[in-house]
Design a protein around this motif. Structure first.
Motif, short mmCIF file in Angstrom:
data_model
loop_
_atom_site.label_atom_id
_atom_site.label_comp_id
_atom_site.label_asym_id
_atom_site.label_seq_id
_atom_site.Cartn_x
_atom_site.Cartn_y
_atom_site.Cartn_z
N PRO A 31 -10.88 0.18 -4.02
CA PRO A 31 -11.42 0.90 -5.17
C PRO A 31 -10.87 2.32 -5.24
N ALA A 32 -11.07 2.95 -6.36
CA ALA A 32 -10.61 4.33 -6.56
C ALA A 32 -11.69 5.30 -6.10
N THR A 33 -12.16 5.11 -4.87
CA THR A 33 -13.21 5.98 -4.33
C THR A 33 -12.71 6.61 -3.04
N GLY A 34 -13.43 7.62 -2.61
CA GLY A 34 -13.06 8.28 -1.35
C GLY A 34 -11.80 9.12 -1.51
N ASP A 35 -11.22 9.47 -0.39
CA ASP A 35 -10.02 10.28 -0.37
C ASP A 35 -8.80 9.38 -0.38
N LEU A 36 -8.23 9.15 -1.56
CA LEU A 36 -7.09 8.25 -1.69
C LEU A 36 -5.90 8.73 -0.89
N LEU A 37 -5.64 10.02 -0.91
CA LEU A 37 -4.50 10.55 -0.17
C LEU A 37 -4.65 10.30 1.32
N GLU A 38 -5.86 10.51 1.83
CA GLU A 38 -6.11 10.27 3.25
C GLU A 38 -5.82 8.81 3.61
N ARG A 39 -6.23 7.90 2.75
CA ARG A 39 -5.98 6.47 3.00
C ARG A 39 -4.48 6.17 2.97
N VAL A 40 -3.78 6.71 2.00
CA VAL A 40 -2.34 6.48 1.89
C VAL A 40 -1.62 6.96 3.15
N VAL A 41 -1.96 8.14 3.60
CA VAL A 41 -1.32 8.71 4.79
C VAL A 41 -1.72 7.92 6.04
N ALA A 42 -3.00 7.66 6.20
CA ALA A 42 -3.50 6.98 7.40
C ALA A 42 -2.93 5.58 7.55
N GLU A 43 -2.76 4.88 6.44
CA GLU A 43 -2.28 3.50 6.49
C GLU A 43 -0.77 3.39 6.34
N GLY A 44 -0.09 4.52 6.19
CA GLY A 44 1.37 4.48 6.05
C GLY A 44 1.83 3.74 4.81
N ILE A 45 1.12 3.95 3.71
CA ILE A 45 1.43 3.28 2.45
C ILE A 45 2.75 3.80 1.90
N HIS A 46 3.59 2.87 1.45
CA HIS A 46 4.88 3.23 0.84
C HIS A 46 4.81 3.31 -0.68
N LEU A 47 3.91 2.50 -1.26
CA LEU A 47 3.83 2.41 -2.72
C LEU A 47 2.37 2.28 -3.13
N VAL A 48 1.96 3.06 -4.14
CA VAL A 48 0.61 2.97 -4.69
C VAL A 48 0.72 2.47 -6.12
N VAL A 49 0.02 1.37 -6.40
CA VAL A 49 -0.11 0.85 -7.76
C VAL A 49 -1.53 1.19 -8.18
N LEU A 50 -1.66 2.11 -9.12
CA LEU A 50 -2.96 2.68 -9.47
C LEU A 50 -3.20 2.61 -10.97
N ASP A 51 -4.32 2.04 -11.36
CA ASP A 51 -4.74 2.06 -12.75
C ASP A 51 -5.24 3.47 -13.04
N ALA A 52 -4.45 4.23 -13.75
CA ALA A 52 -4.77 5.65 -14.01
C ALA A 52 -6.08 5.82 -14.75
N ALA A 53 -6.52 4.82 -15.47
CA ALA A 53 -7.78 4.92 -16.22
C ALA A 53 -9.00 4.97 -15.30
#
Length: 72
Positions: A31-53
């Motif tokens: 979900p689009a909750t919490g600290d998204l950046l923290e999750r991306v960094v912590a999980e080593g995400i290469h690509l984020v597909v995000l519904d901007a709405a």
């Protein structure tokens, strides 16, 4: 590749991760909750597909700016 998909469309959340996993990608859905950046960094995400709405304009802009500063 590690991919994070953030959306609220059940069809997309079923079909897209399945197809990406079949191609050998590691896919997380959330979900689009919490600290998204923290999750991306912590999980080593290469690509984020995000519904901007799902985010306010301000939160989306802040997320994109912070992501740009944290990533290469």
């Amino acid at each position: 590749m590690r991919i994070l998909i953030i959306d609220d469309d059940p069809r997309l959340l079923d079909d897209l991760p399945r197809r990406l996993r079949a191609d050998g990608h590691r896919v997380a859905v959330g979900p689009a909750t919490g600290d998204l950046l923290e999750r991306v960094v912590a999980e080593g995400i290469h690509l984020v597909v995000l519904d901007a709405a799902l985010l306010s304009d301000r939160r989306l802009l802040d997320f994109c700016r912070a992501l740009r500063q944290e990533s290469s």
